[in-house]
Write an enzyme that holds these catalytic residues in place. Sequence first.
Site, PDB file in Angstrom:
ATOM      1  N   LEU A   1       0.833  -1.203   0.000  1.00  0.00           N
ATOM      2  CA  LEU A   1       0.000   0.000   0.000  1.00  0.00           C
ATOM      3  C   LEU A   1       0.873   1.260   0.000  1.00  0.00           C
ATOM      4  O   LEU A   1       2.065   1.186   0.281  1.00  0.00           O
ATOM      5  CB  LEU A   1      -0.909  -0.015   1.236  1.00  0.00           C
ATOM      6  CG  LEU A   1      -1.782  -1.268   1.396  1.00  0.00           C
ATOM      7  CD1 LEU A   1      -2.656  -1.152   2.643  1.00  0.00           C
ATOM      8  CD2 LEU A   1      -2.650  -1.494   0.175  1.00  0.00           C
ATOM      9  N   PRO A   2       0.273   2.428  -0.288  1.00  0.00           N
ATOM     10  CA  PRO A   2       1.096   3.634  -0.440  1.00  0.00           C
ATOM     11  C   PRO A   2       1.829   4.089   0.834  1.00  0.00           C
ATOM     12  O   PRO A   2       3.038   4.297   0.792  1.00  0.00           O
ATOM     13  CB  PRO A   2       0.086   4.699  -0.895  1.00  0.00           C
ATOM     14  CG  PRO A   2      -1.057   3.936  -1.484  1.00  0.00           C
ATOM     15  CD  PRO A   2      -1.114   2.646  -0.718  1.00  0.00           C
TER      16      PRO A   2
ATOM     17  N   THR B   1       6.277   0.875   1.935  1.00  0.00           N
ATOM     18  CA  THR B   1       7.280   1.694   2.624  1.00  0.00           C
ATOM     19  C   THR B   1       6.541   2.642   3.553  1.00  0.00           C
ATOM     20  O   THR B   1       5.825   3.546   3.093  1.00  0.00           O
ATOM     21  CB  THR B   1       8.113   2.520   1.613  1.00  0.00           C
ATOM     22  OG1 THR B   1       8.705   1.635   0.679  1.00  0.00           O
ATOM     23  CG2 THR B   1       9.199   3.302   2.334  1.00  0.00           C
TER      24      THR B   1
ATOM     25  N   LYS C   1      15.126   0.907   4.444  1.00  0.00           N
ATOM     26  CA  LYS C   1      14.495   1.399   3.205  1.00  0.00           C
ATOM     27  C   LYS C   1      14.572   2.927   3.095  1.00  0.00           C
ATOM     28  O   LYS C   1      14.859   3.459   2.021  1.00  0.00           O
ATOM     29  CB  LYS C   1      13.038   0.917   3.167  1.00  0.00           C
ATOM     30  CG  LYS C   1      12.200   1.468   2.036  1.00  0.00           C
ATOM     31  CD  LYS C   1      12.661   1.018   0.663  1.00  0.00           C
ATOM     32  CE  LYS C   1      11.843   1.685  -0.425  1.00  0.00           C
ATOM     33  NZ  LYS C   1      12.413   1.492  -1.752  1.00  0.00           N
TER      34      LYS C   1
ATOM     35  N   LYS D   1       7.089  11.309   0.280  1.00  0.00           N
ATOM     36  CA  LYS D   1       6.729  10.626   1.535  1.00  0.00           C
ATOM     37  C   LYS D   1       7.965   9.990   2.170  1.00  0.00           C
ATOM     38  O   LYS D   1       8.216  10.149   3.364  1.00  0.00           O
ATOM     39  CB  LYS D   1       5.675   9.550   1.235  1.00  0.00           C
ATOM     40  CG  LYS D   1       5.426   8.583   2.382  1.00  0.00           C
ATOM     41  CD  LYS D   1       4.904   7.236   1.895  1.00  0.00           C
ATOM     42  CE  LYS D   1       5.823   6.560   0.930  1.00  0.00           C
ATOM     43  NZ  LYS D   1       5.697   5.137   0.763  1.00  0.00           N
TER      44      LYS D   1
HETATM   45  P1  NAD Z   1       0.584   2.719  -6.202  1.00  0.00           P
HETATM   46  O1  NAD Z   1      -0.022   4.002  -5.770  1.00  0.00           O
HETATM   47  O2  NAD Z   1       0.828   2.441  -7.648  1.00  0.00           O
HETATM   48  O3  NAD Z   1      -0.299   1.482  -5.633  1.00  0.00           O
HETATM   49  C1  NAD Z   1      -0.868   1.433  -4.372  1.00  0.00           C
HETATM   50  C2  NAD Z   1      -2.198   0.682  -4.493  1.00  0.00           C
HETATM   51  O4  NAD Z   1      -2.752   0.477  -3.178  1.00  0.00           O
HETATM   52  C3  NAD Z   1      -3.244   1.454  -5.300  1.00  0.00           C
HETATM   53  O5  NAD Z   1      -3.680   0.656  -6.390  1.00  0.00           O
HETATM   54  C4  NAD Z   1      -4.370   1.706  -4.287  1.00  0.00           C
HETATM   55  O6  NAD Z   1      -5.668   1.664  -4.875  1.00  0.00           O
HETATM   56  C5  NAD Z   1      -4.168   0.555  -3.318  1.00  0.00           C
HETATM   57  N1  NAD Z   1      -4.755   0.731  -1.997  1.00  0.00           N
HETATM   58  C6  NAD Z   1      -4.650   1.797  -1.148  1.00  0.00           C
HETATM   59  N2  NAD Z   1      -5.322   1.541  -0.004  1.00  0.00           N
HETATM   60  C7  NAD Z   1      -5.858   0.296  -0.121  1.00  0.00           C
HETATM   61  C8  NAD Z   1      -6.651  -0.528   0.729  1.00  0.00           C
HETATM   62  N3  NAD Z   1      -7.025  -0.134   1.956  1.00  0.00           N
HETATM   63  N4  NAD Z   1      -7.033  -1.745   0.277  1.00  0.00           N
HETATM   64  C9  NAD Z   1      -6.666  -2.176  -0.965  1.00  0.00           C
HETATM   65  N5  NAD Z   1      -5.906  -1.435  -1.820  1.00  0.00           N
HETATM   66  C10 NAD Z   1      -5.513  -0.222  -1.395  1.00  0.00           C
HETATM   67  O7  NAD Z   1       1.946   2.582  -5.365  1.00  0.00           O
HETATM   68  P2  NAD Z   1       3.211   1.667  -5.716  1.00  0.00           P
HETATM   69  O8  NAD Z   1       4.107   2.429  -6.625  1.00  0.00           O
HETATM   70  O9  NAD Z   1       2.745   0.293  -6.057  1.00  0.00           O
HETATM   71  O10 NAD Z   1       3.932   1.656  -4.273  1.00  0.00           O
HETATM   72  C11 NAD Z   1       3.435   0.879  -3.187  1.00  0.00           C
HETATM   73  C12 NAD Z   1       4.433   0.987  -2.039  1.00  0.00           C
HETATM   74  O11 NAD Z   1       5.722   0.516  -2.480  1.00  0.00           O
HETATM   75  C13 NAD Z   1       4.663   2.420  -1.540  1.00  0.00           C
HETATM   76  O12 NAD Z   1       4.835   2.413  -0.147  1.00  0.00           O
HETATM   77  C14 NAD Z   1       5.946   2.841  -2.262  1.00  0.00           C
HETATM   78  O13 NAD Z   1       6.643   3.834  -1.538  1.00  0.00           O
HETATM   79  C15 NAD Z   1       6.697   1.526  -2.310  1.00  0.00           C
HETATM   80  N6  NAD Z   1       7.673   1.367  -3.407  1.00  0.00           N
HETATM   81  C16 NAD Z   1       7.376   1.749  -4.684  1.00  0.00           C
HETATM   82  C17 NAD Z   1       8.312   1.561  -5.691  1.00  0.00           C
HETATM   83  C18 NAD Z   1       8.054   1.973  -7.119  1.00  0.00           C
HETATM   84  O14 NAD Z   1       9.002   1.982  -7.921  1.00  0.00           O
HETATM   85  N7  NAD Z   1       6.827   2.287  -7.505  1.00  0.00           N
HETATM   86  C19 NAD Z   1       9.560   0.980  -5.403  1.00  0.00           C
HETATM   87  C20 NAD Z   1       9.811   0.564  -4.103  1.00  0.00           C
HETATM   88  C21 NAD Z   1       8.853   0.757  -3.119  1.00  0.00           C
END
Ligand code: NAD
Length: 295
Positions: free
Chosen positions: A64-65, A95, A170, A245
Site C-alpha cells: 500500500l502507499p 514503505t 528502506k 513521503k
Molecule cells: P501505487 O499508488 O501504484 O499502488 C498502491 C495501491 O494500493 C493502489 O492501487 C491503491 O488503490 C491501493 N490501496 C490503497 N489503499 C488500499 C486498501 N485499503 N485496500 C486495498 N488497496 C488499497 O503505489 P506503488 O508504486 O505500487 O507503491 C506501493 C508501495 O511501495 C509504496 O509504499 C511505495 O513507496 C513503495 N515502493 C514503490 C516503488 C516503485 O518503484 N513504484 C519501489 C519501491 C517501493
Amino acid sequence: MKIAFIGLGNMGGPMALNLHKAGHTVAAFDLSAAACETLRAQGVAIAESAAQAVQGADVVVSMLPASQHVESLYLGEQGLLAKIAPGTLVIDSSTIAAATSRKVAEAGAARGIAVIDAPVSGGTGGAIAGTLTFMVGGSEADLERARPVLEKMGANIFHAGAAGAGQTAKICNNMLLGILMIGTSEAIALGVANGLDPKVLSEIMRRSSGGNWALEKYNPLPGVMENAPASKGYAGGFGTDLMLKDLGLAQENAMAVKAATPLGGMARSLYAAHSLAGHGALDFSSVIKLVQKAG
Ligand code: NAD
C-alpha cells in the site's frame, strides 16, 4: 500456498502476478477497480474485499502507499487483523514509518499473527522481473517462513533486524536514491546545456566515477533509455509523491535521532516544490524538470 495480496498498484500488481505464475493460489484485492481488472485479465483471482481475500490464507501480503493506509487496513475493530486466522504470516511490503510497522507487528503478535515489514527496492522493472531486494524487519524465524514467498518476487533478501528495521533500511536507501536522482539530473542538464549528446554523456558517466542506479536503469531524460519512465511520459514507475513521503520519513527519523542529513533535507524540499508545481503523480525522475531548460 494460499496467498492473499492486498494493493495491486505499480508494484503490487506485478508482485501478485509473479506469485500466481509460481503456482500459488492468489486471492488479490485493491480498492481500485481498474487495478483489479488488470490482474483479473492475467488470470489472477480477485476477491470482493480484503476481508474475503484473507479467508483461509496461509500468508497475507500487502503493498500500500503509506502508513495511514496500512494502519487503517490492519488495525481497529474493523481492521484485517481481527479477520486473519491466528498462525497466519503477514508480510507488509509497503514503505511506511518504522513506528507504524512496529505497532502493526505488536497488534498481530497479541492475536498470534506474525507480521514482518519487508519493504522493497528495485522499481517496477524489478517487480515485473521478480528481482526485487527485500529488507526485512522481524524475527529470523518469521523471515525463514516468508522466504519461499519472497523468493518468488525478489532476488535479494536481507534481514535488517527486529520489527521496523526493514523500514529504517528502506528510508536510508531512498534518501540516497532521491539525492542521486537530483544529482544525476543536474549533471545531464549541464551537459545538454553545453551541447553534449545526453546518450553519450550518460554512458560516459555510467562507466565513470559518477555511475549510479539512475544512470544504469532509470535515466531521467526522455529518449535516453527506452524502458525508463522518462521515455513513457513519466507514467507508472515510482511517483514523486511517494518519493516525497519517503524523504519525509527520513527527515522525521533524522530529527528523532539527531542525525545530520543536509542533502536529504534539501532533496525533500526539491521534490516538494516539484509536487507543488503539479507533478506529484509523475514518476520521481521527472524532477529533472526543475533543472532542465524549458521547451
Ligand atoms: P501505487 O499508488 O501504484 O499502488 C498502491 C495501491 O494500493 C493502489 O492501487 C491503491 O488503490 C491501493 N490501496 C490503497 N489503499 C488500499 C486498501 N485499503 N485496500 C486495498 N488497496 C488499497 O503505489 P506503488 O508504486 O505500487 O507503491 C506501493 C508501495 O511501495 C509504496 O509504499 C511505495 O513507496 C513503495 N515502493 C514503490 C516503488 C516503485 O518503484 N513504484 C519501489 C519501491 C517501493
